[in-house]
Design a protein around this motif. Sequence first.
Motif, PDB file in Angstrom:
ATOM      1  N   HIS A   1      33.988   0.987 -39.938  1.00 56.47           N
ATOM      2  CA  HIS A   1      33.420   2.165 -39.308  1.00 56.47           C
ATOM      3  C   HIS A   1      33.834   2.192 -37.850  1.00 56.47           C
ATOM      4  CE1 HIS A   1      30.923   3.385 -42.676  1.00 56.47           C
ATOM      5  NE2 HIS A   1      30.761   2.094 -42.921  1.00 56.47           N
ATOM      6  N   GLU A   2      34.311   3.324 -37.436  1.00 56.63           N
ATOM      7  CA  GLU A   2      34.835   3.498 -36.084  1.00 56.63           C
ATOM      8  C   GLU A   2      34.044   4.570 -35.343  1.00 56.63           C
ATOM      9  OE1 GLU A   2      37.602   1.910 -34.786  1.00 56.63           O
ATOM     10  OE2 GLU A   2      37.799   0.729 -36.597  1.00 56.63           O
ATOM     11  N   LEU A   3      34.077   4.501 -34.025  1.00 61.35           N
ATOM     12  CA  LEU A   3      33.580   5.607 -33.225  1.00 61.35           C
ATOM     13  C   LEU A   3      34.559   6.757 -33.365  1.00 61.35           C
ATOM     14  CD1 LEU A   3      32.442   3.765 -29.977  1.00 61.35           C
ATOM     15  CD2 LEU A   3      30.997   4.673 -31.780  1.00 61.35           C
ATOM     16  N   ILE A   4      34.060   7.996 -33.356  1.00 55.73           N
ATOM     17  CA  ILE A   4      34.928   9.160 -33.455  1.00 55.73           C
ATOM     18  C   ILE A   4      34.765  10.027 -32.215  1.00 55.73           C
ATOM     19  CG2 ILE A   4      35.025   9.169 -35.985  1.00 55.73           C
ATOM     20  CD1 ILE A   4      32.850  11.263 -36.014  1.00 55.73           C
ATOM     21  N   ALA A   5      35.616  11.025 -32.069  1.00 56.14           N
ATOM     22  CA  ALA A   5      35.687  11.822 -30.841  1.00 56.14           C
ATOM     23  C   ALA A   5      34.368  12.486 -30.466  1.00 56.14           C
ATOM     24  CB  ALA A   5      36.784  12.869 -30.969  1.00 56.14           C
ATOM     25  N   THR A   6      33.515  12.817 -31.424  1.00 54.56           N
ATOM     26  CA  THR A   6      32.258  13.492 -31.096  1.00 54.56           C
ATOM     27  C   THR A   6      31.143  12.519 -30.723  1.00 54.56           C
ATOM     28  OG1 THR A   6      31.610  13.532 -33.426  1.00 54.56           O
ATOM     29  CG2 THR A   6      32.745  15.493 -32.554  1.00 54.56           C
ATOM     30  N   ASP A   7      31.374  11.226 -30.859  1.00 55.05           N
ATOM     31  CA  ASP A   7      30.375  10.227 -30.481  1.00 55.05           C
ATOM     32  C   ASP A   7      30.300  10.127 -28.960  1.00 55.05           C
ATOM     33  OD1 ASP A   7      29.946   9.672 -33.163  1.00 55.05           O
ATOM     34  OD2 ASP A   7      31.391   8.025 -33.185  1.00 55.05           O
ATOM     35  N   VAL A   8      29.140   9.738 -28.468  1.00 51.61           N
ATOM     36  CA  VAL A   8      28.922   9.633 -27.022  1.00 51.61           C
ATOM     37  C   VAL A   8      28.320   8.271 -26.707  1.00 51.61           C
ATOM     38  CG1 VAL A   8      27.645  10.582 -25.058  1.00 51.61           C
ATOM     39  CG2 VAL A   8      28.509  12.117 -26.827  1.00 51.61           C
ATOM     40  N   VAL A   9      28.848   7.612 -25.685  1.00 50.83           N
ATOM     41  CA  VAL A   9      28.247   6.392 -25.146  1.00 50.83           C
ATOM     42  C   VAL A   9      27.934   6.686 -23.691  1.00 50.83           C
ATOM     43  CG1 VAL A   9      28.573   3.953 -24.625  1.00 50.83           C
ATOM     44  CG2 VAL A   9      29.547   4.920 -26.726  1.00 50.83           C
ATOM     45  N   ALA A  10      26.669   6.448 -23.299  1.00 53.74           N
ATOM     46  CA  ALA A  10      26.253   6.778 -21.939  1.00 53.74           C
ATOM     47  C   ALA A  10      25.283   5.729 -21.421  1.00 53.74           C
ATOM     48  CB  ALA A  10      25.589   8.150 -21.912  1.00 53.74           C
ATOM     49  N   ARG A  11      25.269   5.587 -20.111  1.00 48.21           N
ATOM     50  CA  ARG A  11      24.321   4.678 -19.457  1.00 48.21           C
ATOM     51  C   ARG A  11      23.044   5.450 -19.177  1.00 48.21           C
ATOM     52  NH1 ARG A  11      23.786   3.414 -13.657  1.00 48.21           N
ATOM     53  NH2 ARG A  11      22.597   1.488 -13.502  1.00 48.21           N
ATOM     54  N   LEU A  12      21.912   4.924 -19.643  1.00 50.20           N
ATOM     55  CA  LEU A  12      20.615   5.556 -19.386  1.00 50.20           C
ATOM     56  C   LEU A  12      20.080   5.165 -18.022  1.00 50.20           C
ATOM     57  CD1 LEU A  12      18.737   5.228 -22.796  1.00 50.20           C
ATOM     58  CD2 LEU A  12      19.792   7.242 -21.793  1.00 50.20           C
ATOM     59  N   GLY A  13      20.414   3.970 -17.578  1.00 51.77           N
ATOM     60  CA  GLY A  13      19.939   3.473 -16.295  1.00 51.77           C
ATOM     61  C   GLY A  13      19.842   1.969 -16.358  1.00 51.77           C
ATOM     62  N   GLY A  14      19.973   1.327 -15.218  1.00 49.38           N
ATOM     63  CA  GLY A  14      19.910  -0.135 -15.189  1.00 49.38           C
ATOM     64  C   GLY A  14      20.909  -0.736 -16.157  1.00 49.38           C
ATOM     65  N   PRO A  31      24.496   0.256 -38.307  1.00 40.25           N
ATOM     66  CA  PRO A  31      24.449  -1.209 -38.209  1.00 40.25           C
ATOM     67  C   PRO A  31      25.835  -1.853 -38.175  1.00 40.25           C
ATOM     68  CG  PRO A  31      22.882  -0.439 -39.850  1.00 40.25           C
ATOM     69  CD  PRO A  31      23.700   0.744 -39.438  1.00 40.25           C
ATOM     70  N   LYS A  32      26.787  -1.283 -38.889  1.00 36.98           N
ATOM     71  CA  LYS A  32      28.148  -1.846 -38.872  1.00 36.98           C
ATOM     72  C   LYS A  32      28.808  -1.642 -37.516  1.00 36.98           C
ATOM     73  CE  LYS A  32      29.015  -1.746 -43.802  1.00 36.98           C
ATOM     74  NZ  LYS A  32      29.819  -1.209 -44.898  1.00 36.98           N
ATOM     75  N   ALA A  34      27.169  -1.273 -34.684  1.00 37.99           N
ATOM     76  CA  ALA A  34      26.427  -2.163 -33.773  1.00 37.99           C
ATOM     77  C   ALA A  34      26.947  -3.594 -33.873  1.00 37.99           C
ATOM     78  CB  ALA A  34      24.934  -2.112 -34.086  1.00 37.99           C
ATOM     79  N   ALA A  35      27.235  -4.040 -35.082  1.00 42.47           N
ATOM     80  CA  ALA A  35      27.778  -5.397 -35.267  1.00 42.47           C
ATOM     81  C   ALA A  35      29.137  -5.529 -34.600  1.00 42.47           C
ATOM     82  CB  ALA A  35      27.873  -5.728 -36.758  1.00 42.47           C
ATOM     83  N   ARG A  36      29.973  -4.503 -34.694  1.00 40.65           N
ATOM     84  CA  ARG A  36      31.289  -4.544 -34.026  1.00 40.65           C
ATOM     85  C   ARG A  36      31.138  -4.576 -32.515  1.00 40.65           C
ATOM     86  NH1 ARG A  36      35.261  -0.469 -35.246  1.00 40.65           N
ATOM     87  NH2 ARG A  36      36.629  -1.958 -34.224  1.00 40.65           N
ATOM     88  N   ILE A  37      30.172  -3.818 -31.988  1.00 34.36           N
ATOM     89  CA  ILE A  37      29.916  -3.838 -30.548  1.00 34.36           C
ATOM     90  C   ILE A  37      29.481  -5.236 -30.123  1.00 34.36           C
ATOM     91  CG2 ILE A  37      28.369  -2.998 -28.726  1.00 34.36           C
ATOM     92  CD1 ILE A  37      28.402  -0.263 -30.232  1.00 34.36           C
ATOM     93  N   MET A  38      28.555  -5.830 -30.867  1.00 36.57           N
ATOM     94  CA  MET A  38      28.088  -7.186 -30.543  1.00 36.57           C
ATOM     95  C   MET A  38      29.228  -8.193 -30.618  1.00 36.57           C
ATOM     96  SD  MET A  38      24.944  -7.033 -29.648  1.00 36.57           S
ATOM     97  CE  MET A  38      24.377  -8.719 -29.763  1.00 36.57           C
ATOM     98  N   GLY A  55      25.755 -10.935 -23.005  1.00 35.78           N
ATOM     99  CA  GLY A  55      24.780 -10.826 -24.071  1.00 35.78           C
ATOM    100  C   GLY A  55      24.233  -9.412 -24.143  1.00 35.78           C
ATOM    101  N   ALA A  56      23.740  -9.042 -25.307  1.00 39.21           N
ATOM    102  CA  ALA A  56      23.168  -7.707 -25.478  1.00 39.21           C
ATOM    103  C   ALA A  56      22.169  -7.717 -26.617  1.00 39.21           C
ATOM    104  CB  ALA A  56      24.279  -6.706 -25.761  1.00 39.21           C
ATOM    105  N   SER A  57      21.298  -6.739 -26.598  1.00 39.08           N
ATOM    106  CA  SER A  57      20.373  -6.478 -27.697  1.00 39.08           C
ATOM    107  C   SER A  57      20.571  -5.034 -28.106  1.00 39.08           C
ATOM    108  CB  SER A  57      18.931  -6.678 -27.257  1.00 39.08           C
ATOM    109  OG  SER A  57      18.714  -7.994 -26.832  1.00 39.08           O
ATOM    110  N   ILE A  58      20.534  -4.761 -29.404  1.00 37.48           N
ATOM    111  CA  ILE A  58      20.747  -3.411 -29.908  1.00 37.48           C
ATOM    112  C   ILE A  58      19.602  -3.032 -30.829  1.00 37.48           C
ATOM    113  CG2 ILE A  58      22.226  -1.936 -31.334  1.00 37.48           C
ATOM    114  CD1 ILE A  58      24.625  -3.523 -30.368  1.00 37.48           C
ATOM    115  N   GLY A  59      19.063  -1.838 -30.624  1.00 36.59           N
ATOM    116  CA  GLY A  59      18.067  -1.263 -31.520  1.00 36.59           C
ATOM    117  C   GLY A  59      18.623   0.023 -32.089  1.00 36.59           C
ATOM    118  N   ILE A  60      18.319   0.289 -33.348  1.00 36.61           N
ATOM    119  CA  ILE A  60      18.875   1.458 -34.024  1.00 36.61           C
ATOM    120  C   ILE A  60      17.740   2.325 -34.561  1.00 36.61           C
ATOM    121  CG2 ILE A  60      20.237   2.246 -36.009  1.00 36.61           C
ATOM    122  CD1 ILE A  60      21.783  -0.430 -35.792  1.00 36.61           C
ATOM    123  N   SER A  61      17.858   3.622 -34.339  1.00 38.00           N
ATOM    124  CA  SER A  61      17.010   4.589 -35.031  1.00 38.00           C
ATOM    125  C   SER A  61      17.910   5.725 -35.493  1.00 38.00           C
ATOM    126  CB  SER A  61      15.862   5.089 -34.154  1.00 38.00           C
ATOM    127  OG  SER A  61      16.323   5.832 -33.062  1.00 38.00           O
TER     128      SER A  61
END
Length: 82
Positions: A1-14, A31-32, A34-38, A55-61
């Motif tokens: 699973h890959e990110l695609i052109a319509t996906d967005v990654v942004a900094r919320l703060g801190g 989840p797949k 997220a695992a690649r990001i980790m 290090g990082a922590s990831i939560g998914i909804s």
Amino acid sequence: HELIATDVVARLGGDEFIALLEGSRSADAAPKIAARIMDTLNEELVIDAHCMTVGASIGISQFPADSVTAEELLLNADAAMY
């Protein structure tokens, strides 16, 4: 699973970031990804002959299973991270 052109990654703060994965994907796509990001973040970095790791922590909804509003999706992802 890959990110695609319509996906967005942004900094919320801190040190908080959000990845918005749009489009119709299978339920296991987030989840797949997220695992690649980790895996990528866990790779050792060498800067000026110093080895470092991140290090990082990831939560998914997911919409609409976890919520139909952006605010609740963020709250649920935050709760999932902990």
